[in-house]
Scaffold this motif. Structure first.
Motif, PDB file in Angstrom:
ATOM      1  N   CYS A  49       0.853  -1.191   0.000  1.00 60.17           N
ATOM      2  CA  CYS A  49       0.000   0.000   0.000  1.00 60.17           C
ATOM      3  C   CYS A  49       0.892   1.245   0.000  1.00 60.17           C
ATOM      4  CB  CYS A  49      -0.890  -0.018   1.251  1.00 60.17           C
ATOM      5  SG  CYS A  49      -1.842   1.512   1.476  1.00 60.17           S
ATOM      6  N   PRO A  50       0.611   2.220  -0.870  1.00 65.22           N
ATOM      7  CA  PRO A  50       1.447   3.421  -0.921  1.00 65.22           C
ATOM      8  C   PRO A  50       1.294   4.310   0.319  1.00 65.22           C
ATOM      9  CG  PRO A  50      -0.416   3.628  -2.421  1.00 65.22           C
ATOM     10  CD  PRO A  50      -0.451   2.231  -1.877  1.00 65.22           C
ATOM     11  N   GLU A  51       0.289   4.045   1.132  1.00 63.88           N
ATOM     12  CA  GLU A  51       0.068   4.902   2.300  1.00 63.88           C
ATOM     13  C   GLU A  51       0.560   4.280   3.595  1.00 63.88           C
ATOM     14  OE1 GLU A  51      -3.907   6.449   2.387  1.00 63.88           O
ATOM     15  OE2 GLU A  51      -3.644   7.415   0.440  1.00 63.88           O
ATOM     16  N   CYS A  52       0.368   2.944   3.773  1.00 67.63           N
ATOM     17  CA  CYS A  52       0.750   2.334   5.054  1.00 67.63           C
ATOM     18  C   CYS A  52       1.722   1.170   4.910  1.00 67.63           C
ATOM     19  CB  CYS A  52      -0.496   1.895   5.823  1.00 67.63           C
ATOM     20  SG  CYS A  52      -1.237   0.373   5.187  1.00 67.63           S
ATOM     21  N   GLY A  53       1.952   0.664   3.709  1.00 69.14           N
ATOM     22  CA  GLY A  53       2.914  -0.415   3.496  1.00 69.14           C
ATOM     23  C   GLY A  53       2.356  -1.818   3.656  1.00 69.14           C
ATOM     24  N   GLU A  54       1.107  -1.950   4.106  1.00 68.48           N
ATOM     25  CA  GLU A  54       0.484  -3.282   4.195  1.00 68.48           C
ATOM     26  C   GLU A  54       0.187  -3.792   2.787  1.00 68.48           C
ATOM     27  OE1 GLU A  54      -0.377  -5.488   6.754  1.00 68.48           O
ATOM     28  OE2 GLU A  54       1.057  -4.198   7.794  1.00 68.48           O
ATOM     29  N   GLU A  55      -0.080  -5.098   2.688  1.00 73.40           N
ATOM     30  CA  GLU A  55      -0.349  -5.677   1.373  1.00 73.40           C
ATOM     31  C   GLU A  55      -1.729  -5.269   0.874  1.00 73.40           C
ATOM     32  OE1 GLU A  55       0.249  -9.878   1.216  1.00 73.40           O
ATOM     33  OE2 GLU A  55      -0.002  -9.967  -0.950  1.00 73.40           O
ATOM     34  N   LEU A  56      -1.774  -4.848  -0.371  1.00 75.67           N
ATOM     35  CA  LEU A  56      -3.049  -4.471  -0.991  1.00 75.67           C
ATOM     36  C   LEU A  56      -3.858  -5.707  -1.373  1.00 75.67           C
ATOM     37  CD1 LEU A  56      -1.838  -1.680  -3.442  1.00 75.67           C
ATOM     38  CD2 LEU A  56      -3.251  -1.350  -1.393  1.00 75.67           C
ATOM     39  N   TYR A  57      -5.147  -5.493  -1.509  1.00 71.90           N
ATOM     40  CA  TYR A  57      -6.070  -6.519  -2.003  1.00 71.90           C
ATOM     41  C   TYR A  57      -6.607  -6.090  -3.364  1.00 71.90           C
ATOM     42  CZ  TYR A  57      -6.454  -8.522   2.693  1.00 71.90           C
ATOM     43  OH  TYR A  57      -6.187  -9.127   3.888  1.00 71.90           O
ATOM     44  N   ASP A  58      -6.793  -7.068  -4.259  1.00 66.90           N
ATOM     45  CA  ASP A  58      -7.600  -6.823  -5.448  1.00 66.90           C
ATOM     46  C   ASP A  58      -9.046  -6.905  -4.983  1.00 66.90           C
ATOM     47  OD1 ASP A  58      -5.447  -6.540  -7.116  1.00 66.90           O
ATOM     48  OD2 ASP A  58      -5.468  -8.621  -7.794  1.00 66.90           O
ATOM     49  N   THR A  59      -9.768  -5.819  -5.093  1.00 65.53           N
ATOM     50  CA  THR A  59     -11.115  -5.727  -4.537  1.00 65.53           C
ATOM     51  C   THR A  59     -12.054  -6.743  -5.175  1.00 65.53           C
ATOM     52  OG1 THR A  59     -10.719  -3.399  -4.117  1.00 65.53           O
ATOM     53  CG2 THR A  59     -13.024  -4.137  -4.105  1.00 65.53           C
ATOM     54  N   ASN A  60     -11.990  -6.870  -6.482  1.00 67.76           N
ATOM     55  CA  ASN A  60     -12.804  -7.843  -7.216  1.00 67.76           C
ATOM     56  C   ASN A  60     -11.897  -8.516  -8.231  1.00 67.76           C
ATOM     57  OD1 ASN A  60     -14.602  -9.278  -8.741  1.00 67.76           O
ATOM     58  ND2 ASN A  60     -16.067  -7.615  -8.988  1.00 67.76           N
ATOM     59  N   LYS A  72      -6.878  -3.123 -12.342  1.00 64.21           N
ATOM     60  CA  LYS A  72      -7.737  -3.744 -11.340  1.00 64.21           C
ATOM     61  C   LYS A  72      -7.893  -2.773 -10.182  1.00 64.21           C
ATOM     62  CE  LYS A  72      -6.989  -8.664 -12.210  1.00 64.21           C
ATOM     63  NZ  LYS A  72      -8.372  -9.002 -12.490  1.00 64.21           N
ATOM     64  N   VAL A  73      -9.054  -2.822  -9.553  1.00 64.91           N
ATOM     65  CA  VAL A  73      -9.316  -1.988  -8.382  1.00 64.91           C
ATOM     66  C   VAL A  73      -8.640  -2.632  -7.181  1.00 64.91           C
ATOM     67  CG1 VAL A  73     -11.106  -1.029  -6.891  1.00 64.91           C
ATOM     68  CG2 VAL A  73     -11.512  -1.240  -9.355  1.00 64.91           C
ATOM     69  N   THR A  74      -7.949  -1.832  -6.388  1.00 64.96           N
ATOM     70  CA  THR A  74      -7.283  -2.339  -5.188  1.00 64.96           C
ATOM     71  C   THR A  74      -7.754  -1.565  -3.972  1.00 64.96           C
ATOM     72  OG1 THR A  74      -5.419  -0.837  -5.380  1.00 64.96           O
ATOM     73  CG2 THR A  74      -5.208  -2.958  -6.479  1.00 64.96           C
ATOM     74  N   HIS A  75      -7.587  -2.192  -2.807  1.00 64.02           N
ATOM     75  CA  HIS A  75      -7.863  -1.490  -1.566  1.00 64.02           C
ATOM     76  C   HIS A  75      -6.968  -2.035  -0.467  1.00 64.02           C
ATOM     77  CE1 HIS A  75     -10.480  -5.049  -0.868  1.00 64.02           C
ATOM     78  NE2 HIS A  75     -10.195  -4.822   0.409  1.00 64.02           N
ATOM     79  N   CYS A  76      -6.957  -1.323   0.640  1.00 72.56           N
ATOM     80  CA  CYS A  76      -6.108  -1.689   1.767  1.00 72.56           C
ATOM     81  C   CYS A  76      -6.925  -1.615   3.055  1.00 72.56           C
ATOM     82  CB  CYS A  76      -4.926  -0.724   1.844  1.00 72.56           C
ATOM     83  SG  CYS A  76      -3.804  -1.053   3.220  1.00 72.56           S
ATOM     84  N   VAL A  77      -6.445  -2.311   4.075  1.00 65.30           N
ATOM     85  CA  VAL A  77      -7.136  -2.287   5.365  1.00 65.30           C
ATOM     86  C   VAL A  77      -7.135  -0.889   5.983  1.00 65.30           C
ATOM     87  CG1 VAL A  77      -6.776  -4.727   5.902  1.00 65.30           C
ATOM     88  CG2 VAL A  77      -5.032  -3.040   6.554  1.00 65.30           C
ATOM     89  N   CYS A  78      -6.212  -0.012   5.546  1.00 64.86           N
ATOM     90  CA  CYS A  78      -6.148   1.352   6.090  1.00 64.86           C
ATOM     91  C   CYS A  78      -7.190   2.267   5.471  1.00 64.86           C
ATOM     92  CB  CYS A  78      -4.751   1.941   5.886  1.00 64.86           C
ATOM     93  SG  CYS A  78      -4.386   2.423   4.181  1.00 64.86           S
ATOM     94  N   GLY A  79      -7.869   1.787   4.425  1.00 62.82           N
ATOM     95  CA  GLY A  79      -8.882   2.610   3.777  1.00 62.82           C
ATOM     96  C   GLY A  79      -8.453   3.128   2.419  1.00 62.82           C
ATOM     97  N   TYR A  80      -7.175   2.925   2.061  1.00 60.37           N
ATOM     98  CA  TYR A  80      -6.709   3.359   0.741  1.00 60.37           C
ATOM     99  C   TYR A  80      -7.456   2.584  -0.339  1.00 60.37           C
ATOM    100  CZ  TYR A  80      -3.805   3.572  -3.438  1.00 60.37           C
ATOM    101  OH  TYR A  80      -3.376   3.709  -4.727  1.00 60.37           O
ATOM    102  N   THR A  81      -7.825   3.253  -1.409  1.00 61.33           N
ATOM    103  CA  THR A  81      -8.352   2.596  -2.601  1.00 61.33           C
ATOM    104  C   THR A  81      -7.651   3.177  -3.813  1.00 61.33           C
ATOM    105  OG1 THR A  81     -10.165   4.147  -2.881  1.00 61.33           O
ATOM    106  CG2 THR A  81     -10.637   2.138  -1.621  1.00 61.33           C
ATOM    107  N   GLY A  82      -7.462   2.361  -4.825  1.00 60.95           N
ATOM    108  CA  GLY A  82      -6.797   2.827  -6.043  1.00 60.95           C
ATOM    109  C   GLY A  82      -6.852   1.762  -7.102  1.00 60.95           C
ATOM    110  N   TYR A  83      -5.979   1.890  -8.072  1.00 60.25           N
ATOM    111  CA  TYR A  83      -5.932   0.966  -9.200  1.00 60.25           C
ATOM    112  C   TYR A  83      -4.512   0.470  -9.380  1.00 60.25           C
ATOM    113  CZ  TYR A  83     -10.299   3.366 -10.195  1.00 60.25           C
ATOM    114  OH  TYR A  83     -11.553   3.897 -10.098  1.00 60.25           O
TER     115      TYR A  83
END
Ligand SMILES: [Zn+2]
Length: 86
Positions: A49-60, A72-83
């Motif tokens: 994750c570019p904001e917290c460093g945790e591993e991102l998830y592919d949302t779908n 692909k749409v990605t998100h993180c447990v910190c609330g970050y969302t992106g592509y």
């Protein structure tokens, strides 16, 4: 032993040899729909994750945006969302 099959649309005649061990269309569709449901669950993708460093998830994971480059749409447990690029 050959079996003659006539294409209903074109009238073409096909000769089909001995029975094949194939799954039915219903069996195939059931398998595909099960894997489709499983792929709807967010999947870790190995990207930080570019904001917290945790591993991102592919949302779908089953969805790819048809942009140039595909994304692909990605998100993180910190609330970050992106592509991410595929
Ligand atoms: Zn994060």
């Amino acid at each position: 032993m050959c079996k003659e099959v006539v294409n209903k649309l074109t009238g073409e005649i096909h000769f089909i040899s001995s029975p094949k061990l194939l799954r039915s269309l219903e069996e195939h569709n059931a398998i595909c729909s099960n894997s489709y449901v499983a792929s709807q669950v967010p999947q870790r993708n190995g990207i930080a994750c570019p904001e917290c460093g945790e591993e991102l998830y592919d949302t779908n994971p089953n969805m790819t945006l048809t942009s140039m480059v595909p994304k692909k749409v990605t998100h993180c447990v910190c609330g970050y969302t992106g592509y991410r690029n595929c």
